[in-house]
Design a protein around this motif. Structure first.
Motif, PDB file in Angstrom:
ATOM      1  N   ARG A   1       0.822  -1.294   0.070  1.00  0.00           N
ATOM      2  CA  ARG A   1      -0.035   0.018   0.136  1.00  0.00           C
ATOM      3  C   ARG A   1       0.864   1.459  -0.205  1.00  0.00           C
ATOM      4  O   ARG A   1       2.053   1.248   0.314  1.00  0.00           O
TER       5      ARG A   1
ATOM      6  N   ASP B   1      -1.983   5.281   2.915  1.00  0.00           N
ATOM      7  CA  ASP B   1      -3.103   3.991   3.073  1.00  0.00           C
ATOM      8  C   ASP B   1      -2.621   3.154   3.962  1.00  0.00           C
ATOM      9  O   ASP B   1      -3.433   2.401   4.918  1.00  0.00           O
TER      10      ASP B   1
ATOM     11  N   LYS C   1      -3.253   0.160  -3.971  1.00  0.00           N
ATOM     12  CA  LYS C   1      -3.817  -1.331  -4.179  1.00  0.00           C
ATOM     13  C   LYS C   1      -4.646  -1.438  -2.860  1.00  0.00           C
ATOM     14  O   LYS C   1      -4.226  -0.612  -1.877  1.00  0.00           O
ATOM     15  N   PRO C   2      -5.566  -2.359  -2.792  1.00  0.00           N
ATOM     16  CA  PRO C   2      -5.870  -3.151  -3.606  1.00  0.00           C
ATOM     17  C   PRO C   2      -6.753  -2.732  -4.935  1.00  0.00           C
ATOM     18  O   PRO C   2      -7.197  -3.476  -5.869  1.00  0.00           O
TER      19      PRO C   2
ATOM     20  N   ALA D   1      -2.305  -7.140  -0.881  1.00  0.00           N
ATOM     21  CA  ALA D   1      -3.056  -6.209  -1.729  1.00  0.00           C
ATOM     22  C   ALA D   1      -2.767  -6.127  -3.035  1.00  0.00           C
ATOM     23  O   ALA D   1      -3.773  -5.843  -3.963  1.00  0.00           O
TER      24      ALA D   1
ATOM     25  N   GLU E   1      -4.682  -8.948  -4.825  1.00  0.00           N
ATOM     26  CA  GLU E   1      -6.019  -8.767  -4.988  1.00  0.00           C
ATOM     27  C   GLU E   1      -6.105  -7.394  -5.880  1.00  0.00           C
ATOM     28  O   GLU E   1      -7.298  -7.818  -6.681  1.00  0.00           O
ATOM     29  N   ALA E   2      -5.380  -6.711  -6.117  1.00  0.00           N
ATOM     30  CA  ALA E   2      -5.389  -5.663  -7.030  1.00  0.00           C
ATOM     31  C   ALA E   2      -5.396  -6.440  -8.495  1.00  0.00           C
ATOM     32  O   ALA E   2      -5.985  -5.811  -9.544  1.00  0.00           O
TER      33      ALA E   2
ATOM     34  N   HIS F   1      -6.233 -14.491  -1.830  1.00  0.00           N
ATOM     35  CA  HIS F   1      -6.388 -13.031  -2.131  1.00  0.00           C
ATOM     36  C   HIS F   1      -6.585 -12.786  -3.495  1.00  0.00           C
ATOM     37  O   HIS F   1      -6.748 -11.784  -3.926  1.00  0.00           O
TER      38      HIS F   1
END
Length: 252
Positions: A62, A66, A172-173, A200, A203-204, A231
């Motif tokens: 991140r 964030d 991200k995500p 993250a 997941e992105a 994820h």
């Protein structure tokens, strides 16, 4: 050609051995502020930042802002947002982010940076196979670190934290950083693979509908492998050595 024509690589922990340094910088930052945020109760000090679990779950991959927000939310700590001009400190979200930046920068001046041993061979092989490559990072340091590691010549595009700020791209995500990199490569997500070590990040990649999301678990930790898959990783590798062969199967 209907398969993978490009790869977007995360930087910290995938290309550069800087993830442990980021974790240490976050720990120094948060542990220095926690007594101010959560004064000792009945003689018990606040619980220190966990540089493994909390780093992985809350801040890895991140942006600094964030990451601060995620940690504060997890600890139920409320801070005012502050402004980008806030000096390093503990009083605002921006101040904490600046504190982490200061700590990390000092570590880099002391320790330097290196690429993982498997990076250059993998990138050379991908170029031989005419697969375009981009590097992505939420960090504003990424471009200079890749230059210091003499890696920039291996990439057709680079998107870092400075680009994200200039283009107002969410971190991200959200898949915006990866999508920007694929756009600069001129290859749509349906023909692009993402390589990530952060939760993250995978997941992105999944949210961006990339053809293949490869999780990287350099510690070969079975729990981390399972978590990366949960994820959004289609597969998990222990390093980049096997990546060209994996992509060859997706190439046609």
């Amino acid at each position: 050609m209907n398969g993978v024509r490009a790869v977007v690589f995360d930087t910290d922990g995938v290309l550069l051995a800087t993830a442990a340094r980021h974790a240490a910088a976050w720990k120094e930052t948060f542990d220095g502020c926690l007594p101010e945020w959560q004064p000792s109760h009945a003689g018990a000090p606040p619980r220190p930042f966990d540089p493994v679990r909390e780093y992985r779950d809350l801040v890895d991959g991140r942006s600094r802002l964030d990451g601060v927000r995620a940690f504060l939310a997890a600890r139920r700590i409320a801070l005012p947002p502050g402004t980008p001009g806030d000096p390093p400190g503990c009083a605002t979200v921006h101040a904490v982010a600046a504190r982490k930046e200061e700590v990390f920068s000092a570590m880099l001046r002391t320790d330097g940076v290196r690429a993982f041993d498997d990076v250059r061979p993998a990138l050379r092989e991908l170029r031989r196979r005419t697969i375009r490559c981009a590097a992505v990072s939420a960090s504003r340091h990424a471009r200079s670190l890749l230059q210091a590691a003499d890696l920039t010549g291996h990439f057709d595009a680079l998107v870092d934290g400075r680009d994200a700020a200039a283009l107002n791209l969410p971190g991200k995500p959200d898949p915006a950083l990866f999508l920007e990199a694929a756009g600069r490569l001129g290859v749509p997500p349906a023909h692009t693979a993402v390589v990530e070590d952060a939760l993250a990040g995978v997941e992105a990649g999944r949210r961006g509908r990339f053809r293949l999301v490869v999780g990287l678990d350099r510690e070969a930790d079975p729990h981390m492998t399972d978590t990366l898959r949960a994820h959004g990783a289609d597969m998990v590798l222990p390093g980049l050595v096997g990546l060209p062969a994996v992509l060859e199967g997706e190439h046609t």
